[in-house]
Design a protein around this motif. Structure first.
Motif, short mmCIF file in Angstrom:
data_model
loop_
_atom_site.label_atom_id
_atom_site.label_comp_id
_atom_site.label_asym_id
_atom_site.label_seq_id
_atom_site.Cartn_x
_atom_site.Cartn_y
_atom_site.Cartn_z
N ILE A 44 0.85 -1.19 0.00
CA ILE A 44 0.00 0.00 0.00
C ILE A 44 0.89 1.24 0.00
N THR A 45 0.62 2.16 -0.90
CA THR A 45 1.37 3.42 -0.95
C THR A 45 0.56 4.59 -0.42
N THR A 46 -0.77 4.45 -0.40
CA THR A 46 -1.62 5.53 0.08
C THR A 46 -2.78 4.97 0.89
N ILE A 47 -2.91 5.48 2.12
CA ILE A 47 -4.09 5.21 2.94
C ILE A 47 -4.81 6.54 3.02
N GLY A 48 -5.98 6.61 2.43
CA GLY A 48 -6.73 7.86 2.35
C GLY A 48 -7.22 8.35 3.70
N SER A 49 -7.65 9.59 3.73
CA SER A 49 -8.16 10.17 4.96
C SER A 49 -9.38 9.38 5.44
N SER A 50 -9.42 9.17 6.72
CA SER A 50 -10.53 8.45 7.40
C SER A 50 -10.72 7.03 6.90
N ALA A 51 -9.71 6.44 6.27
CA ALA A 51 -9.84 5.11 5.67
C ALA A 51 -10.33 4.05 6.65
N PHE A 52 -9.82 4.06 7.87
CA PHE A 52 -10.21 3.08 8.89
C PHE A 52 -10.83 3.76 10.11
N GLN A 53 -11.28 4.96 9.96
CA GLN A 53 -11.82 5.73 11.08
C GLN A 53 -13.01 5.00 11.71
N GLY A 54 -13.01 4.93 13.03
CA GLY A 54 -14.13 4.33 13.74
C GLY A 54 -14.18 2.82 13.69
N CYS A 55 -13.07 2.19 13.38
CA CYS A 55 -13.00 0.72 13.42
C CYS A 55 -12.63 0.36 14.86
N THR A 56 -13.62 0.36 15.72
CA THR A 56 -13.42 0.34 17.16
C THR A 56 -12.83 -0.96 17.72
N ASN A 57 -12.76 -2.02 16.94
CA ASN A 57 -12.14 -3.26 17.41
C ASN A 57 -10.79 -3.54 16.75
N LEU A 58 -10.33 -2.62 15.92
CA LEU A 58 -9.04 -2.79 15.25
C LEU A 58 -7.92 -2.65 16.28
N THR A 59 -7.11 -3.70 16.43
CA THR A 59 -6.02 -3.68 17.41
C THR A 59 -4.66 -3.56 16.76
N LYS A 60 -4.55 -3.99 15.49
CA LYS A 60 -3.25 -3.99 14.82
C LYS A 60 -3.42 -3.66 13.34
N ALA A 61 -2.54 -2.78 12.85
CA ALA A 61 -2.48 -2.46 11.43
C ALA A 61 -1.03 -2.62 10.99
N GLU A 62 -0.83 -3.37 9.92
CA GLU A 62 0.53 -3.64 9.44
C GLU A 62 0.66 -3.27 7.98
N LEU A 63 1.66 -2.44 7.69
CA LEU A 63 1.97 -2.02 6.33
C LEU A 63 3.31 -2.64 5.95
N THR A 64 3.33 -3.37 4.85
CA THR A 64 4.58 -3.96 4.39
C THR A 64 4.77 -3.62 2.92
N GLY A 65 5.96 -3.53 2.51
CA GLY A 65 6.29 -3.20 1.13
C GLY A 65 7.55 -2.36 1.10
N THR A 66 8.07 -2.16 -0.06
CA THR A 66 9.34 -1.45 -0.15
C THR A 66 9.20 0.04 -0.37
N GLY A 67 8.06 0.49 -0.85
CA GLY A 67 7.91 1.90 -1.20
C GLY A 67 7.42 2.77 -0.07
N ALA A 68 7.41 4.05 -0.36
CA ALA A 68 6.92 5.03 0.60
C ALA A 68 5.41 4.92 0.73
N THR A 69 4.93 5.22 1.89
CA THR A 69 3.51 5.19 2.16
C THR A 69 3.07 6.53 2.72
N THR A 70 1.89 6.97 2.33
CA THR A 70 1.29 8.17 2.90
C THR A 70 0.05 7.76 3.67
#
Length: 173
Positions: free
Chosen positions: A63-89
């Motif tokens: 993933i190179t871009t996570i948009g605004s409010s993409a996961f907003q209000g995901c009240t049970n989300l405990t872990k988010a993992e970004l993998t890859g070689t490029g830059a991410t925003t």
């Protein structure tokens, strides 16, 4: 945009060759607890998963871009993992209101851009009870980078991530 928004009975979804989402694609899918991100997916649009209260963990390769409010209000989300070689925003309010988000893991060879410190508002990370894990060679860069510096005391090398993450262990063994 909004293709599956409000589908409260949707539990799982996978799109093996999708590269990008439209805005609000799964917004309000309160039963969605599993989503498989394809390796070809690079963009998560604004509010794509906002209000998906059953999501517990997301792993996003390339993933190179996570948009605004993409996961907003995901009240049970405990872990988010970004993998890859490029830059991410990571966009503004991307994980805002994810009250159980304790672990953000960013495993790429460049420092990700955090568009606004409000991306992590109302998370365990923002309250000081969570952590951000990055490659060891980038820890100091993250601690001084724009907007990341707000969380400097909570930025650790990936090697410090707890060996056992009980949230991923199956009780079928």
């Amino acid at each position: 945009a909004s293709a599956f928004a409000g589908c409260t009975a949707l539990v799982s979804a996978a799109f093996p060759s999708m590269r990008t989402f439209g805005q609000n694609m799964f917004q309000g899918c309160t039963s969605l607890n599993t989503f498989s991100f394809s390796a070809s997916m690079t963009v998560i649009a604004a509010a794509a998963f906002s209000g998906c209260t059953a999501l517990r963990s997301v792993s996003m390769p390339n993933i190179t871009t996570i948009g605004s409010s993409a996961f907003q209000g995901c009240t049970n989300l405990t872990k988010a993992e970004l993998t890859g070689t490029g830059a991410t925003t990571i966009g503004a309010s991307a994980f805002s209101g994810d009250t159980k988000l304790a672990h953000l893991i960013i495993n790429s060879n460049t420092v990700a851009t955090l568009s606004n410190t409000n991306a992590l508002t109302s998370t365990l990370i923002a309250s000081g009870d969570g952590a951000i894990y990055v490659p060891g060679t980038l820890v100091d860069s993250y601690k001084t980078a724009t907007n990341w510096s707000t969380y400097a005391s909570q930025i650790y090398p990936i090697s410090a991530y707890p060996v056992t993450d009980f949230s991923t262990i199956s009780d079928s063994w």
